[in-house]
Design a protein around this motif. Structure first.
Motif, PDB file in Angstrom:
ATOM      1  N   GLU A   1      -9.195 -19.423  33.099  1.00 26.18           N
ATOM      2  CA  GLU A   1      -9.924 -19.849  32.611  1.00 26.18           C
ATOM      3  C   GLU A   1     -11.331 -19.997  32.955  1.00 26.18           C
ATOM      4  O   GLU A   1     -11.426 -19.929  33.906  1.00 26.18           O
ATOM      5  CB  GLU A   1      -9.097 -21.598  32.350  1.00 26.18           C
ATOM      6  CG  GLU A   1      -7.858 -21.733  31.811  1.00 26.18           C
ATOM      7  CD  GLU A   1      -7.201 -22.817  31.965  1.00 26.18           C
ATOM      8  OE1 GLU A   1      -8.062 -23.900  32.491  1.00 26.18           O
ATOM      9  OE2 GLU A   1      -6.365 -23.185  31.519  1.00 26.18           O
ATOM     10  N   GLN A   2     -11.950 -20.402  31.693  1.00 25.30           N
ATOM     11  CA  GLN A   2     -13.576 -20.413  32.164  1.00 25.30           C
ATOM     12  C   GLN A   2     -14.041 -21.641  32.812  1.00 25.30           C
ATOM     13  O   GLN A   2     -13.390 -22.561  32.519  1.00 25.30           O
ATOM     14  CB  GLN A   2     -14.257 -20.014  30.932  1.00 25.30           C
ATOM     15  CG  GLN A   2     -13.984 -20.903  29.790  1.00 25.30           C
ATOM     16  CD  GLN A   2     -14.656 -20.444  28.474  1.00 25.30           C
ATOM     17  OE1 GLN A   2     -15.383 -19.594  28.412  1.00 25.30           O
ATOM     18  NE2 GLN A   2     -14.784 -21.649  27.618  1.00 25.30           N
ATOM     19  N   GLN A   3     -14.911 -21.480  33.563  1.00 26.71           N
ATOM     20  CA  GLN A   3     -15.545 -22.552  34.286  1.00 26.71           C
ATOM     21  C   GLN A   3     -16.688 -23.355  33.466  1.00 26.71           C
ATOM     22  O   GLN A   3     -17.030 -24.466  33.860  1.00 26.71           O
ATOM     23  CB  GLN A   3     -15.977 -22.397  35.728  1.00 26.71           C
ATOM     24  CG  GLN A   3     -15.058 -21.965  36.485  1.00 26.71           C
ATOM     25  CD  GLN A   3     -15.144 -20.416  36.677  1.00 26.71           C
ATOM     26  OE1 GLN A   3     -15.883 -19.491  35.745  1.00 26.71           O
ATOM     27  NE2 GLN A   3     -14.633 -19.605  37.647  1.00 26.71           N
ATOM     28  N   THR A   4     -17.236 -22.792  32.667  1.00 24.72           N
ATOM     29  CA  THR A   4     -18.415 -23.137  31.818  1.00 24.72           C
ATOM     30  C   THR A   4     -17.955 -23.228  30.418  1.00 24.72           C
ATOM     31  O   THR A   4     -17.065 -22.597  29.923  1.00 24.72           O
ATOM     32  CB  THR A   4     -19.859 -22.423  32.225  1.00 24.72           C
ATOM     33  OG1 THR A   4     -19.594 -21.064  31.670  1.00 24.72           O
ATOM     34  CG2 THR A   4     -19.950 -22.452  33.448  1.00 24.72           C
TER      35      THR A   4
ATOM     36  N   GLN B   1     -18.185  -7.630  33.958  1.00 33.69           N
ATOM     37  CA  GLN B   1     -16.951  -7.918  33.221  1.00 33.69           C
ATOM     38  C   GLN B   1     -16.661  -9.219  33.244  1.00 33.69           C
ATOM     39  O   GLN B   1     -16.737  -9.872  34.428  1.00 33.69           O
ATOM     40  CB  GLN B   1     -15.849  -6.641  33.448  1.00 33.69           C
ATOM     41  CG  GLN B   1     -15.382  -6.856  35.122  1.00 33.69           C
ATOM     42  CD  GLN B   1     -13.869  -7.678  35.049  1.00 33.69           C
ATOM     43  OE1 GLN B   1     -13.456  -7.689  34.414  1.00 33.69           O
ATOM     44  NE2 GLN B   1     -13.872  -8.212  36.355  1.00 33.69           N
ATOM     45  N   THR B   2     -15.525  -9.764  32.483  1.00 33.46           N
ATOM     46  CA  THR B   2     -15.368 -11.345  32.280  1.00 33.46           C
ATOM     47  C   THR B   2     -13.785 -11.389  32.835  1.00 33.46           C
ATOM     48  O   THR B   2     -13.312 -12.746  33.075  1.00 33.46           O
ATOM     49  CB  THR B   2     -15.135 -11.711  31.020  1.00 33.46           C
ATOM     50  OG1 THR B   2     -14.274 -10.797  30.089  1.00 33.46           O
ATOM     51  CG2 THR B   2     -16.771 -11.499  30.486  1.00 33.46           C
TER      52      THR B   2
ATOM     53  N   GLU C   1     -18.854 -11.335  36.000  1.00 33.20           N
ATOM     54  CA  GLU C   1     -18.765 -11.574  37.379  1.00 33.20           C
ATOM     55  C   GLU C   1     -20.221 -11.857  38.073  1.00 33.20           C
ATOM     56  O   GLU C   1     -20.380 -12.838  38.845  1.00 33.20           O
ATOM     57  CB  GLU C   1     -18.304 -10.486  38.453  1.00 33.20           C
ATOM     58  CG  GLU C   1     -16.898 -10.267  37.887  1.00 33.20           C
ATOM     59  CD  GLU C   1     -16.349  -8.885  38.589  1.00 33.20           C
ATOM     60  OE1 GLU C   1     -17.024  -8.627  39.378  1.00 33.20           O
ATOM     61  OE2 GLU C   1     -15.044  -8.531  38.479  1.00 33.20           O
ATOM     62  N   LYS C   2     -21.073 -11.024  37.768  1.00 30.07           N
ATOM     63  CA  LYS C   2     -22.576 -11.232  38.139  1.00 30.07           C
ATOM     64  C   LYS C   2     -23.115 -12.702  37.304  1.00 30.07           C
ATOM     65  O   LYS C   2     -23.795 -13.088  38.208  1.00 30.07           O
ATOM     66  CB  LYS C   2     -23.282 -10.029  37.655  1.00 30.07           C
ATOM     67  CG  LYS C   2     -23.100  -8.801  38.496  1.00 30.07           C
ATOM     68  CD  LYS C   2     -24.144  -7.576  38.107  1.00 30.07           C
ATOM     69  CE  LYS C   2     -23.801  -6.412  38.915  1.00 30.07           C
ATOM     70  NZ  LYS C   2     -24.188  -6.636  40.150  1.00 30.07           N
TER      71      LYS C   2
ATOM     72  N   SER D   1     -10.002  -5.381  44.757  1.00 29.42           N
ATOM     73  CA  SER D   1      -9.781  -4.303  43.557  1.00 29.42           C
ATOM     74  C   SER D   1      -9.138  -4.854  42.346  1.00 29.42           C
ATOM     75  O   SER D   1      -9.557  -4.529  41.278  1.00 29.42           O
ATOM     76  CB  SER D   1      -9.279  -3.024  44.152  1.00 29.42           C
ATOM     77  OG  SER D   1      -7.824  -3.446  44.592  1.00 29.42           O
ATOM     78  N   GLN D   2      -8.480  -5.817  42.550  1.00 29.65           N
ATOM     79  CA  GLN D   2      -7.978  -6.515  41.250  1.00 29.65           C
ATOM     80  C   GLN D   2      -8.976  -7.493  40.511  1.00 29.65           C
ATOM     81  O   GLN D   2      -8.385  -8.215  39.822  1.00 29.65           O
ATOM     82  CB  GLN D   2      -6.724  -7.167  41.620  1.00 29.65           C
ATOM     83  CG  GLN D   2      -5.294  -6.243  41.790  1.00 29.65           C
ATOM     84  CD  GLN D   2      -5.535  -5.758  43.397  1.00 29.65           C
ATOM     85  OE1 GLN D   2      -6.029  -6.435  44.200  1.00 29.65           O
ATOM     86  NE2 GLN D   2      -4.978  -4.710  43.684  1.00 29.65           N
ATOM     87  N   ARG D   3     -10.161  -7.657  40.938  1.00 28.97           N
ATOM     88  CA  ARG D   3     -11.239  -8.287  40.648  1.00 28.97           C
ATOM     89  C   ARG D   3     -10.752 -10.019  40.757  1.00 28.97           C
ATOM     90  O   ARG D   3     -10.932 -10.776  39.700  1.00 28.97           O
ATOM     91  CB  ARG D   3     -11.435  -8.279  39.253  1.00 28.97           C
ATOM     92  CG  ARG D   3     -11.539  -7.062  38.715  1.00 28.97           C
ATOM     93  CD  ARG D   3     -12.072  -6.057  39.673  1.00 28.97           C
ATOM     94  NE  ARG D   3     -13.545  -6.622  39.963  1.00 28.97           N
ATOM     95  CZ  ARG D   3     -14.543  -6.060  41.060  1.00 28.97           C
ATOM     96  NH1 ARG D   3     -13.941  -5.285  41.836  1.00 28.97           N
ATOM     97  NH2 ARG D   3     -15.664  -6.452  41.205  1.00 28.97           N
TER      98      ARG D   3
END
Length: 473
Positions: free
Chosen positions: A436-439, A163-164, A445-446, A224-226
């Motif tokens: 925000e995204q790093q890429t 999941q993102t 997550e994986k 658990s809150q990712r």
């Protein structure tokens, strides 16, 4: 009347005008006609249908059910089918399809005789046979992501999902500044927990007296809150250098001295966090060490660029794609009473803004101490600042309790809000920061874990870092 006339009358009489000749060839009279009529089936079944040796015969059973519908004799036990017994056994073994005896009575007769069961029962059994989604592995303590030999560890991948919606928070700082303690409190620990139960191991009294450190390499923990927390070993630490010398660790031949190897190793850790984290906490226990700020600027300069996303034709265009930089929060830990004054807080803000004025790191507009909710003096009416800076008092000061039994709520005025109030405010502001995204592509997550492994491998093999090592004295 003559005998011929009597014989003619006897031939014309009867219901159908039909006579049968008497058996034995003897002459009959009108009185004996009743005994020689056509054989009519009796009203009740013959006694032979009730014999014991004919009960198992299918033909006799069918004839008995057709001719004698009023028979009250019970059905033999051998005629019961064996299929209901199997259904009852499956229910007793924990099946959810049949939960009561009423469900058995609703099964059609064809099902009891071995025919195909109803479609609803088949669907229920199909749903039962599907495998349930397993929850991710919950960790009570941190695990290694990068060990003290700079090797990547794979055990943290079991805690990650596809999941993102996740946030990566890292921490850097000098030795003994409280990095692991602050990160444990943000990850879920409370001030009432003993130090041995902290998610990230904090310094014990024995380690502090020996001037040692607790964290080697980089540790990881997933809540658990990712939220993914990354704890690093201390920067510019004499304890790390002492560990390299006393343990006789093998230094690669490209490094001339142990000091250079320790500095390059710390640079690799900071460069890694600048590449894979959304938020980085820079923890200080006194203001300020200019060597730490210069080290942060050097890591930003050597940071590898963000990998470009592939184009439609399979080629990558890195010219028009910008690099991603994380949000940086400066955390002044173990702050004193005078640090919460308007004059000192304004001086801290001005110093950091001047030293890091040319940095591309996102240092403004995310975490604020001057909201007016934590402290009356530090509010927008008196302090004008947008720098991400937060103050935390000494952790032990909030544990002191009043000795007065009659007024347990009255405490000495400390000049700032309590530690619990400030740590809760910091946790809420960090967890609410934009993820925000790093890429240039969205990662799960994986996928982030595999991306971080590739980036760590590229940092260790970086040619720019090798050139910087040759310039060191």
């Amino acid at each position: 009347m003559s005998s011929d006339m009597i014989e003619r009358d006897s031939r014309r009489g009867g219901a159908g005008g039909r006579r049968r000749r008497p058996r034995g060839g003897s002459s009959t009279t009108g009185i004996g006609r009743k005994d020689y009529e056509v054989d009519t089936p009796p009203a009740r079944p013959t006694i032979i249908l009730a014999k014991h040796e004919d009960r198992d015969s299918p033909a006799v059973s069918q004839t008995s059910s057709n001719r004698d519908s009023t028979s009250t004799s019970p059905a033999p036990s051998s005629q019961l089918p064996e299929k209901p017994v199997m259904v009852l056994k499956s229910r007793d073994e924990g099946s959810r399809t049949l939960t009561s005896t009423s469900a058995i009575t609703n099964i059609p007769a064809g099902t009891m005789q071995g025919e195909t069961p109803p479609q609803t029962t088949f669907l229920q059994r199909t749903i039962e046979s599907t495998s349930k989604l397993s929850l991710p592995l919950e960790l009570s303590r941190c695990v290694k992501l990068i060990d003290d030999q700079s090797q990547w560890c794979e055990q943290a991948s079991e805690c990650l999902l596809e999941q993102t919606d996740f946030l990566v928070v890292g921490v850097v700082g000098l030795q003994g500044s409280g990095k692991s303690t602050v990160l444990s409190l943000l990850a879920g620990n409370t001030e009432a927990d003993p130090l041995r139960n902290y998610i990230f191991p904090a310094q014990t009294r024995e380690v502090r007296e020996e001037c040692g450190h607790m964290t080697n390499g980089i540790d990881i923990h997933v809540t658990s809150q990712r939220v993914i927390f990354l704890d690093t070993q201390p920067l510019l630490s004499a304890s790390v250098l002492d560990q390299l010398i006393n343990n006789d660790k093998k230094i690669p031949p490209e490094f001339t001295t142990s000091e250079n190897f320790a500095e390059i190793q710390c640079l690799q850790h900071v460069m890694f966090l600048l590449t894979v984290c959304n938020v980085i906490l820079v923890v200080q226990d006194w203001f300020t060490d200019t060597a730490l700020l210069d080290f942060l600027k050097t890591a930003e300069m050597l940071k590898p660029s963000t990998p470009p996303s592939p184009g439609h034709d399979g080629t990558s265009t890195a010219d028009d794609q910008p690099d991603f930089f994380p949000h940086v929060v400066f955390l002044q830990n173990k702050a004193k009473r005078e640090d919460f004054t308007v004059e000192n807080f304004t001086a801290m803000q001005k110093t950091l803004s001047t030293v890091l004025g040319n940095s591309k790191l996102k240092m403004k507009g995310d975490v604020a101490m001057t909201t007016g909710r934590q402290s009356f003096s530090l509010n927008p009416a008196f302090v004008k600042s947008e720098l991400n800076m937060f103050l935390l008092p000494r952790f032990d000061a909030n544990k002191r309790e009043s000795t007065d039994q009659l007024q347990p709520q009255v405490r000495e005025y400390q000049g700032h809000p309590s530690f619990q109030t400030l740590i809760n405010s910091l946790r809420g502001q960090i967890l609410s920061m934009p993820r925000e995204q790093q890429t240039h592509t969205t990662l799960t997550e994986k996928n982030w874990f595999h991306y971080a492994a590739r980036m760590w491998d590229s940092i260790k093999k970086s040619q720019i870092l090798a050139d910087y090592n040759r310039l060191l004295p």
